[in-house]
Structure formats: C-alpha cells, structure tokens
Design a protein around this motif. Structure first.
Motif, mmCIF file in Angstrom:
data_model
loop_
_atom_site.group_PDB
_atom_site.id
_atom_site.type_symbol
_atom_site.label_atom_id
_atom_site.label_comp_id
_atom_site.label_asym_id
_atom_site.label_seq_id
_atom_site.Cartn_x
_atom_site.Cartn_y
_atom_site.Cartn_z
ATOM 1 N N SER A 246 0.887 -1.091 0.005
ATOM 2 C CA SER A 246 0.013 -0.050 -0.038
ATOM 3 C C SER A 246 0.687 1.165 -0.041
ATOM 4 C CB SER A 246 -1.114 0.012 1.147
ATOM 5 O OG SER A 246 -0.397 0.105 2.370
ATOM 6 N N PRO A 247 1.780 1.101 0.743
ATOM 7 C CA PRO A 247 2.816 2.613 0.558
ATOM 8 C C PRO A 247 3.249 2.939 -0.856
ATOM 9 C CG PRO A 247 3.638 1.351 2.486
ATOM 10 C CD PRO A 247 2.659 0.435 1.708
ATOM 11 N N ILE A 248 3.601 1.988 -1.655
ATOM 12 C CA ILE A 248 3.785 2.059 -3.062
ATOM 13 C C ILE A 248 2.529 2.505 -4.050
ATOM 14 C CG2 ILE A 248 4.960 1.008 -5.244
ATOM 15 C CD1 ILE A 248 6.512 -0.604 -3.356
ATOM 16 N N ILE A 249 1.546 1.883 -3.676
ATOM 17 C CA ILE A 249 0.389 2.295 -4.449
ATOM 18 C C ILE A 249 -0.226 3.599 -3.893
ATOM 19 C CG2 ILE A 249 -2.139 1.594 -4.666
ATOM 20 C CD1 ILE A 249 -1.295 -1.481 -3.933
ATOM 21 N N LEU A 250 -0.245 3.932 -2.517
ATOM 22 C CA LEU A 250 -0.878 5.371 -2.374
ATOM 23 C C LEU A 250 0.206 6.270 -2.891
ATOM 24 C CD1 LEU A 250 -1.637 4.377 1.377
ATOM 25 C CD2 LEU A 250 -3.184 4.905 -0.410
ATOM 26 N N SER A 251 1.516 6.079 -2.877
ATOM 27 C CA SER A 251 2.443 7.137 -3.297
ATOM 28 C C SER A 251 2.120 7.415 -4.917
ATOM 29 C CB SER A 251 3.859 6.779 -3.189
ATOM 30 O OG SER A 251 4.144 5.574 -3.844
ATOM 31 N N THR A 252 1.757 6.448 -5.576
ATOM 32 C CA THR A 252 1.518 6.439 -7.044
ATOM 33 C C THR A 252 0.376 7.302 -7.327
ATOM 34 O OG1 THR A 252 2.350 4.180 -7.326
ATOM 35 C CG2 THR A 252 0.955 5.189 -9.175
ATOM 36 N N VAL A 253 -0.663 7.306 -6.436
ATOM 37 C CA VAL A 253 -1.671 8.288 -6.777
ATOM 38 C C VAL A 253 -2.293 9.215 -6.022
ATOM 39 C CG1 VAL A 253 -3.047 5.812 -7.868
ATOM 40 C CG2 VAL A 253 -3.392 6.573 -5.378
ATOM 41 N N LYS A 254 -1.395 9.369 -5.000
ATOM 42 C CA LYS A 254 -1.652 10.475 -4.079
ATOM 43 C C LYS A 254 -1.935 11.782 -4.667
ATOM 44 C CE LYS A 254 3.114 11.554 -2.568
ATOM 45 N NZ LYS A 254 3.367 12.401 -3.654
ATOM 46 N N GLU A 255 -1.501 12.382 -5.466
ATOM 47 C CA GLU A 255 -1.683 13.558 -6.189
ATOM 48 C C GLU A 255 -2.900 13.781 -6.981
ATOM 49 O OE1 GLU A 255 1.736 14.532 -8.805
ATOM 50 O OE2 GLU A 255 2.996 14.885 -7.125
#
Length: 322
Positions: A246-255
C-alpha cells in the motif's frame, strides 16, 4: 494476528512515505463545511479498529480544461481536450459506501450522475453538477439531502487519471466484459475498443470500460459496468499481500486524490474491507427511473423517494424502521 502485523508494518511504511510529502487533502474546507463531516473525528485515531458504522462518499472526477481555471497552459495548444488532474469538474461517479462493523457488512450505493435533485443555492440540477458548482462539500450535502439527510462522515475524490494509475499499481484487473464496446471521440482523444469476454485489463483499458456509455442504457449501463469493475477489484485487491504494497500504491496516486480522511482513517477502512466476508458486500443503485422526453428536454434519473426511504432503512440503518 498475521493481518494485523502486516498492516501495522504497512502503517509505519505509509507514514514514512507521507510524513514529508503532500497530504491527501488537495482542497481546503471552510470551518462551516468541515462541521458537516464532524462525525469523522469520532473514528480518527482508532487505527485498525472501526468501532461504529461510517458512511463515505466516493466520487470519480472526469475533468476537461474548460472545467477548471487551473488547467496547464500546454493543454490549450493540443487541438483536443485532454483529461487534466483536477477536482473542479463534474463527478462522473458517485458512490456512498457504508462500512458497518456491527453487522460486518459493506454496502455501496451508486447514485446516477444524471439524478435530478435540489442543490442548495442552485435549485433543481443534475447531482453531478454540485461538485463543479461548489466542490466536495456541496456534493456531500446534496447526496445527504437526497437520501433523507443521512450523515456522511467523509469524502474521497479521485481523478480519472488516478483510477488508471491505481489499476496499474494493483497489477491490472480481470473482468468479464459483457459485450463489444467501441466508441471514438476525437475531441477528447477518447478511443474505446474492448472485446467481449473475460480478460485482464490494464489501467487504460479499465478506464475505457468505466467511461463507455454509448449503448442505449446511458448512465445506468455505465453504473452496472462500474459495479462489475469495483467487485473485481475488491476480489483481487483486498488482501494482506496488497496491504503490504500500500505505501507504493498510495504514493502512485496521492496527487490524484482529494479527501478529508486522515491516513490512519483510510487504512482503518481498508483493513475492515480486508477482513469482511465477500458475501457481505452488497451493491445497489439509487431507486428511480429515466425521464421521458415529454417531461424534460434533458435526460434525468428521477429518484423514487418512497423506495429510497425503504432502501436507506434496510441497508443504511437510517430513517424508516421496517
């Protein structure tokens, strides 16, 4: 215990990712607007432990340059209207999700974008216009009023560009495309070409499935495909292995995400979804009917107030008691 250990590790990683980066909330709420969601604070900080039912409004945003004053300058020279990463436009997808720990249920209500309803300060409009008029708060207020003033604890807006990136980050999604879907709109460079049958879709193909509506069923047909895709994503993604990434996934879409929920609140809701029995996940569409040409010049979804009351009592524990 294994799930808790994984999620706890994920939490540490997630906070590390976001501690010094841009937060999820992209648009600030006024103090008056924040009060509308004030119940949200009662489950903040209850990390991994959802101790009461929570209603979250999820909106999918499809935004073209004319919809926003903040479109990149280079979009004006392209000769077509591209999707832009903004939250100012119409809400193409509106989904009210109830996380219910008491009954161990997850209920999702799709609200057609063409639903005719009262938008405070603007009169009777299509409900998807509320966001374009005054943002997430007015959208949530309009949905709440439509459903008999049900409480909404928080909102999540995700731009269509983020949906594609999210599906790619999850490794794609396997769905059974119900029929051949083909559509071309040169003004937006929107090209849809999907064959019928079971297949593994990447982010761009998943967006094609979500955006297609040229089949005579309009928004209702698109809602059915949205629900099909959401179910497939739930089946394939809500598991400890995905939580670990989830950290990688969230960082991908956070913007591409705007929400008034904190990171620990989001992870608490996701953890609830991981543990719930899939047979206790239900999806519904707002009761109503399509308007006729004799009634209105524009096409509307006309809500059925009595059926809505029954549905809210049965699946959202709100209003009428059977």
């Amino acid at each position: 215990m294994g799930i808790l250990a994984i999620v706890s590790a994920v939490a540490g990683g997630s906070f590390g990712v976001f501690l010094n980066t841009k937060p999820f909330m992209q648009a600030n709420l006024t103090p008056e607007e924040a009060k509308f969601f004030q119940r949200n604070s009662t489950f903040e900080g209850q990390f991994l432990q959802l101790n009461r039912p929570v209603n979250i409004l999820v909106m999918g945003m499809s935004v073209l340059p004319p919809d926003t004053q903040n479109a990149p300058q280079d979009t004006k020279r392209l000769g077509y209207l591209p999707q832009v990463n903004s939250f100012d436009g119409l809400s193409d997808v509106m989904l009210l999700i109830r996380f219910d720990p008491k009954n161990k249920q997850l209920n999702m209500l799709s609200i057609p974008r063409d639903t005719r309803t009262e938008i405070e300060g603007y009169g009777l409009r299509k409900i998807n216009a509320a966001n374009n008029l005054a943002g997430a708060y007015l959208s949530a207020k309009s949905v709440s009023n439509l459903l008999g003033n049900v409480e909404i604890d928080g909102y999540i807006r995700i731009n269509v560009l983020g949906v594609g990136k999210l599906v790619d980050a999850l490794g794609g999604v396997t769905v059974n495309v119900p029929k051949d879907l083909k559509y071309q709109d040169d003004s937006q460079h929107l090209y849809i070409n999907l064959k019928a049958g079971q297949q593994h879709l990447n982010g761009d193909q998943a967006l094609q499935l979500l955006r297609f509506r040229n089949d005579g069923q309009g928004d209702i047909g698109r809602i059915q495909r949205q629900q099909m895709l959401i179910k497939a994503l739930i089946e394939q993604s809500l598991n400890p292995a995905t939580l670990a990434r989830s950290p990688i996934i969230l960082s991908t879409v956070k913007e591409n995400i705007d929400t008034n929920l904190t990171l620990d609140s989001l992870l608490t809701l996701v953890n609830f979804g991981v543990k719930i029995d899939r047979s206790n996940i239900q999806m519904f569409t707002l009761p109503g009917r399509v308007s006729s040409r004799q009634e209105f010049a524009a096409s509307y979804w006309l809500p059925n107030e009595e059926e809505i009351k029954v549905m809210m009592a049965r699946y959202f524990d709100f209003g009428l008691k059977e």
